[in-house]
Design a protein around this motif. Structure first.
Motif, PDB file in Angstrom:
ATOM      1  N   LYS A  90      17.045  -7.706  -6.296  1.00  0.00           N
ATOM      2  CA  LYS A  90      16.728  -7.626  -4.871  1.00  0.00           C
ATOM      3  C   LYS A  90      15.401  -6.904  -4.649  1.00  0.00           C
ATOM      4  O   LYS A  90      14.600  -7.286  -3.783  1.00  0.00           O
ATOM      5  CB  LYS A  90      17.851  -6.912  -4.120  1.00  0.00           C
ATOM      6  N   LEU A  91      15.148  -5.867  -5.434  1.00  0.00           N
ATOM      7  CA  LEU A  91      13.884  -5.141  -5.308  1.00  0.00           C
ATOM      8  C   LEU A  91      12.706  -6.028  -5.717  1.00  0.00           C
ATOM      9  O   LEU A  91      11.634  -5.978  -5.101  1.00  0.00           O
ATOM     10  CB  LEU A  91      13.911  -3.870  -6.164  1.00  0.00           C
ATOM     11  N   ILE A  92      12.907  -6.837  -6.741  1.00  0.00           N
ATOM     12  CA  ILE A  92      11.825  -7.739  -7.183  1.00  0.00           C
ATOM     13  C   ILE A  92      11.520  -8.764  -6.095  1.00  0.00           C
ATOM     14  O   ILE A  92      10.352  -9.054  -5.802  1.00  0.00           O
ATOM     15  CB  ILE A  92      12.207  -8.417  -8.514  1.00  0.00           C
ATOM     16  N   VAL A  93      12.574  -9.312  -5.479  1.00  0.00           N
ATOM     17  CA  VAL A  93      12.370 -10.268  -4.376  1.00  0.00           C
ATOM     18  C   VAL A  93      11.639  -9.583  -3.219  1.00  0.00           C
ATOM     19  O   VAL A  93      10.683 -10.134  -2.638  1.00  0.00           O
ATOM     20  CB  VAL A  93      13.719 -10.843  -3.901  1.00  0.00           C
ATOM     21  N   GLU A  94      12.057  -8.353  -2.903  1.00  0.00           N
ATOM     22  CA  GLU A  94      11.416  -7.619  -1.808  1.00  0.00           C
ATOM     23  C   GLU A  94       9.953  -7.330  -2.127  1.00  0.00           C
ATOM     24  O   GLU A  94       9.077  -7.429  -1.254  1.00  0.00           O
ATOM     25  CB  GLU A  94      12.168  -6.306  -1.546  1.00  0.00           C
ATOM     26  N   ARG A  95       9.676  -6.983  -3.389  1.00  0.00           N
ATOM     27  CA  ARG A  95       8.285  -6.708  -3.775  1.00  0.00           C
ATOM     28  C   ARG A  95       7.436  -7.970  -3.653  1.00  0.00           C
ATOM     29  O   ARG A  95       6.284  -7.917  -3.176  1.00  0.00           O
ATOM     30  CB  ARG A  95       8.247  -6.181  -5.212  1.00  0.00           C
ATOM     31  N   THR A  96       7.989  -9.114  -4.063  1.00  0.00           N
ATOM     32  CA  THR A  96       7.258 -10.381  -3.953  1.00  0.00           C
ATOM     33  C   THR A  96       6.937 -10.693  -2.493  1.00  0.00           C
ATOM     34  O   THR A  96       5.807 -11.095  -2.161  1.00  0.00           O
ATOM     35  CB  THR A  96       8.079 -11.523  -4.565  1.00  0.00           C
ATOM     36  N   GLU A  97       7.914 -10.495  -1.621  1.00  0.00           N
ATOM     37  CA  GLU A  97       7.699 -10.747  -0.193  1.00  0.00           C
ATOM     38  C   GLU A  97       6.672  -9.776   0.383  1.00  0.00           C
ATOM     39  O   GLU A  97       5.838 -10.147   1.218  1.00  0.00           O
ATOM     40  CB  GLU A  97       9.024 -10.617   0.559  1.00  0.00           C
ATOM     41  N   LYS A 145       3.256 -10.943  -0.567  1.00  0.00           N
ATOM     42  CA  LYS A 145       2.856 -12.099   0.234  1.00  0.00           C
ATOM     43  C   LYS A 145       2.383 -11.658   1.622  1.00  0.00           C
ATOM     44  O   LYS A 145       1.446 -12.230   2.191  1.00  0.00           O
ATOM     45  CB  LYS A 145       4.020 -13.082   0.373  1.00  0.00           C
ATOM     46  N   ALA A 146       3.056 -10.642   2.153  1.00  0.00           N
ATOM     47  CA  ALA A 146       2.699 -10.129   3.484  1.00  0.00           C
ATOM     48  C   ALA A 146       1.565  -9.115   3.418  1.00  0.00           C
ATOM     49  O   ALA A 146       1.199  -8.528   4.448  1.00  0.00           O
ATOM     50  CB  ALA A 146       3.929  -9.491   4.134  1.00  0.00           C
ATOM     51  N   LYS A 147       1.017  -8.906   2.207  1.00  0.00           N
ATOM     52  CA  LYS A 147      -0.067  -7.954   1.973  1.00  0.00           C
ATOM     53  C   LYS A 147       0.325  -6.524   2.358  1.00  0.00           C
ATOM     54  O   LYS A 147      -0.509  -5.719   2.774  1.00  0.00           O
ATOM     55  CB  LYS A 147      -1.335  -8.380   2.706  1.00  0.00           C
ATOM     56  N   ASN A 148       1.650  -6.241   2.206  1.00  0.00           N
ATOM     57  CA  ASN A 148       2.140  -4.881   2.429  1.00  0.00           C
ATOM     58  C   ASN A 148       2.080  -4.163   1.082  1.00  0.00           C
ATOM     59  O   ASN A 148       3.074  -3.948   0.401  1.00  0.00           O
ATOM     60  CB  ASN A 148       3.580  -4.927   2.964  1.00  0.00           C
ATOM     61  N   ALA A 208       1.442  -1.153   0.206  1.00  0.00           N
ATOM     62  CA  ALA A 208       2.086   0.159   0.051  1.00  0.00           C
ATOM     63  C   ALA A 208       3.546   0.008  -0.390  1.00  0.00           C
ATOM     64  O   ALA A 208       4.012   0.684  -1.315  1.00  0.00           O
ATOM     65  CB  ALA A 208       2.012   0.942   1.361  1.00  0.00           C
ATOM     66  N   ARG A 209       4.274  -0.928   0.267  1.00  0.00           N
ATOM     67  CA  ARG A 209       5.673  -1.138  -0.100  1.00  0.00           C
ATOM     68  C   ARG A 209       5.780  -1.782  -1.489  1.00  0.00           C
ATOM     69  O   ARG A 209       6.655  -1.418  -2.283  1.00  0.00           O
ATOM     70  CB  ARG A 209       6.367  -2.017   0.947  1.00  0.00           C
ATOM     71  N   ALA A 210       4.880  -2.697  -1.778  1.00  0.00           N
ATOM     72  CA  ALA A 210       4.902  -3.336  -3.096  1.00  0.00           C
ATOM     73  C   ALA A 210       4.685  -2.310  -4.201  1.00  0.00           C
ATOM     74  O   ALA A 210       5.375  -2.322  -5.235  1.00  0.00           O
ATOM     75  CB  ALA A 210       3.837  -4.421  -3.160  1.00  0.00           C
ATOM     76  N   ASP A 211       3.738  -1.394  -3.982  1.00  0.00           N
ATOM     77  CA  ASP A 211       3.471  -0.352  -4.971  1.00  0.00           C
ATOM     78  C   ASP A 211       4.656   0.616  -5.087  1.00  0.00           C
ATOM     79  O   ASP A 211       4.978   1.094  -6.183  1.00  0.00           O
ATOM     80  CB  ASP A 211       2.213   0.427  -4.599  1.00  0.00           C
ATOM     81  N   GLU A 212       5.276   0.908  -3.950  1.00  0.00           N
ATOM     82  CA  GLU A 212       6.429   1.817  -3.949  1.00  0.00           C
ATOM     83  C   GLU A 212       7.568   1.235  -4.791  1.00  0.00           C
ATOM     84  O   GLU A 212       8.182   1.938  -5.598  1.00  0.00           O
ATOM     85  CB  GLU A 212       6.904   2.050  -2.510  1.00  0.00           C
ATOM     86  N   ILE A 213       7.831  -0.086  -4.605  1.00  0.00           N
ATOM     87  CA  ILE A 213       8.899  -0.727  -5.386  1.00  0.00           C
ATOM     88  C   ILE A 213       8.530  -0.761  -6.868  1.00  0.00           C
ATOM     89  O   ILE A 213       9.368  -0.523  -7.745  1.00  0.00           O
ATOM     90  CB  ILE A 213       9.159  -2.146  -4.853  1.00  0.00           C
ATOM     91  N   ARG A 214       7.249  -1.026  -7.161  1.00  0.00           N
ATOM     92  CA  ARG A 214       6.799  -1.021  -8.556  1.00  0.00           C
ATOM     93  C   ARG A 214       7.078   0.337  -9.207  1.00  0.00           C
ATOM     94  O   ARG A 214       7.543   0.421 -10.342  1.00  0.00           O
ATOM     95  CB  ARG A 214       5.310  -1.332  -8.618  1.00  0.00           C
ATOM     96  N   ASP A 215       6.794   1.415  -8.466  1.00  0.00           N
ATOM     97  CA  ASP A 215       7.004   2.755  -9.000  1.00  0.00           C
ATOM     98  C   ASP A 215       8.495   3.050  -9.204  1.00  0.00           C
ATOM     99  O   ASP A 215       8.886   3.713 -10.177  1.00  0.00           O
ATOM    100  CB  ASP A 215       6.386   3.795  -8.068  1.00  0.00           C
ATOM    101  N   ILE A 216       9.333   2.559  -8.283  1.00  0.00           N
ATOM    102  CA  ILE A 216      10.782   2.752  -8.414  1.00  0.00           C
ATOM    103  C   ILE A 216      11.282   2.087  -9.705  1.00  0.00           C
ATOM    104  O   ILE A 216      12.029   2.683 -10.484  1.00  0.00           O
ATOM    105  CB  ILE A 216      11.517   2.169  -7.189  1.00  0.00           C
ATOM    106  N   LEU A 217      10.832   0.860  -9.922  1.00  0.00           N
ATOM    107  CA  LEU A 217      11.264   0.128 -11.101  1.00  0.00           C
ATOM    108  C   LEU A 217      10.728   0.770 -12.389  1.00  0.00           C
ATOM    109  O   LEU A 217      11.441   0.870 -13.397  1.00  0.00           O
ATOM    110  CB  LEU A 217      10.801  -1.326 -11.011  1.00  0.00           C
ATOM    111  N   ALA A 218       9.476   1.236 -12.349  1.00  0.00           N
ATOM    112  CA  ALA A 218       8.888   1.883 -13.526  1.00  0.00           C
ATOM    113  C   ALA A 218       9.652   3.161 -13.883  1.00  0.00           C
ATOM    114  O   ALA A 218       9.877   3.460 -15.060  1.00  0.00           O
ATOM    115  CB  ALA A 218       7.415   2.191 -13.270  1.00  0.00           C
ATOM    116  N   ALA A 219      10.065   3.898 -12.851  1.00  0.00           N
ATOM    117  CA  ALA A 219      10.821   5.136 -13.082  1.00  0.00           C
ATOM    118  C   ALA A 219      12.170   4.857 -13.731  1.00  0.00           C
ATOM    119  O   ALA A 219      12.721   5.703 -14.442  1.00  0.00           O
ATOM    120  CB  ALA A 219      11.015   5.888 -11.764  1.00  0.00           C
TER     121      ALA A 219
END
Length: 475
Positions: free
Chosen positions: A432-439, A442-445, A447-458
């Protein structure tokens, strides 16, 4: 439930029948508490924990005794090295042992008797052997007459004329016979000691278990366990001294687990290849250690390597993910029912498959505690669970029945993560996080994409771009 056990004494597999119905008297030799336990010590700790759990799951009341050897040459040397006392060394490493086994998910024994708390009891036991002519005093030491006990060698199946003397059987000119072993050791200058009829000293290694087992479990145990290396001389000597005093069998069933090798070499201090449980817990999960120990039959040798522990980590992840995803799906259905294994799920076909898996698990555990094949049954349950969860219309009854059986297996094997590890991201949450990051991208958000990337990396989740889309794996 009919359990059969391979009995070291008879070298045959026998149906297990406790002396008293519904009650099991079980004694397992514990550690000499002069250092942290290593993975060789951990194998009997984990395996006999499973034996105890399974017998309890069958309705037996198990009295489970694991001793601490808190005075011997190793503790005396350690105290000298550290400039402290033997009791302080023992206290330190008893506490460390308890911390380590708790981390491994091992249930505490009914009792953990310590040698130094039972000195009068041990002295009385030795005195009884002296009175019966099975023991004699020589130069302040007391020795057991092995040639007076005609069955000496029956447990290890060695002829007394061919017995090899281990390190802890000291050859001494004061002995009547080279095979005689020490029951009471005269104190050397500066050593810890207790007063006895034979002078100041301390117990020998073998006598402590005989005395404490008898104190807490009676003359005859149902099960006596330990590592393969204890068959001779330790357990052989226990048999001789206990049966000489009581005239009764020391134990009805003897169980011994196999050795552990490190990278196909014998684990030893001389090779410097020992690994403590503490060290291993810093780099792998406790459940992976349990899995590693249980994925091979307890009587077989076990080889530890980076590859074998990695395989254990991958396998335990499959089990944990399946159970976690079941809980997640049930929570999304707002299911509040308490589910029990064997209770109808509302799907007759699923119920039949679960009953077959449960029967397979129990049959393997009943067959001399065959944990590798019991784990195979668990993986069949994992496959059934994952298949059911692929259906969008899976009901709470179906999911709950699957989870209940998984948790029942866990009560015996202890392979699911505890509550402290339950916050790890589940497969469904990651996706679900990967889908949210992809969206978000796409929306050029960003900050949220980077936040999800950091969550997954952690969470040690590695993302990989492929022609089929983004794939993920755990590092």
């Amino acid at each position: 439930m009919t359990v059969s056990i391979y009995n070291t004494l008879t070298r045959t597999q026998e149906q297990f029948v406790p002396q008293e119905q519904g009650k099991v008297k079980m004694y397992v030799c514990g550690p000499t508490v002069y250092d942290y336990i290593h993975i060789g010590n951990a194998r009997p700790v984990i395996f006999f924990d499973v034996v105890r759990r399974y017998l309890e799951s069958a309705g037996h009341d198990v009295s489970y005794i694991v001793n601490f050897t808190d005075v011997d040459d190793k503790l005396i040397r350690k105290a000298e090295q550290l400039g402290t006392t033997v009791p302080e060394v023992a206290d330190t490493f008893v506490a460390a042992f308890n911390e380590d086994i708790e981390a491994l998910g091992v249930h505490k024994a009914t009792r953990n008797p310590r040698v130094t708390d039972h000195i009068p009891l041990i002295i009385d036991f030795i005195a009884g052997l002296v009175d019966k002519g099975y023991a004699y005093e020589s130069g302040g030491d007391v020795y057991f007459r092995t040639n007076k006990f005609e069955e000496y060698g029956k447990l290890s199946h060695q002829n007394t004329d061919e017995l090899q003397h281990g390190i802890r059987i000291e050859v001494d000119e004061r002995k009547e016979n080279a095979q005689d072993f020490v029951l009471w050791k005269a104190a050397k200058p500066g050593e810890i000691y207790w007063s006895s009829p034979w002078g100041d000293g301390r117990p020998g290694w073998h006598i402590e278990c005989s005395a404490m087992a008898r104190e807490y479990l009676g003359d005859t145990l149902d099960i006596h366990g330990g590592g393969h290396d204890l068959q001779f001389p330790h357990h052989e000597c226990e048999v001789a001294q206990s049966e000489s005093l009581t005239g009764k069998p020391l134990a009805r069933y003897w169980m011994h687990n196999g050795y552990i090798h490190i990278n196909n070499e014998k684990m030893s201090k001389s090779l410097g290849n020992g690994i403590t449980v503490r060290e291993l817990l810093k780099r792998t999960k406790a459940t992976a250690i349990r899995y590693f120990m249980l994925a091979t039959h307890y009587r077989s040798p076990l080889n530890f390597s980076d590859d074998t522990i990695l395989q254990a980590e991958n396998s335990i992840e499959r089990i944990a993910n399946s159970a976690g995803n079941l809980r997640h799906r049930l929570s999304s259905l707002a299911a509040t029912d308490v589910f029990e294994a064997g209770v109808s799920s509302g799907n007759a076909e699923l119920d039949a498959r679960l009953a077959a898996i449960q029967a397979q698990f129990e049959a393997k555990m009943n067959d001399d505690f065959n944990t590798p094949d019991a784990i195979t049954a668990w993986f069949e349950l994992v496959s059934e669970a994952n298949s059911t969860m692929q259906r969008q219309d899976a009901t709470a009854g179906e999911l709950g029945s699957l989870l209940a059986l998984m948790e029942q297996f866990d009560k015996t094997l202890g392979l699911l993560p505890d509550a402290n590890a339950a916050d790890e991201l589940l497969d469904e949450q990651i996706e679900k996080l990967i889908v949210e990051r992809t969206e978000a991208r796409k929306a050029k958000n960003w900050a949220r994409a980077d936040e999800i990337r950091d969550i997954l990396a952690a969470e040690n989740i590695v993302l990989e771009d492929t022609p089929q889309g983004i794939k993920w794996r755990r590092k």
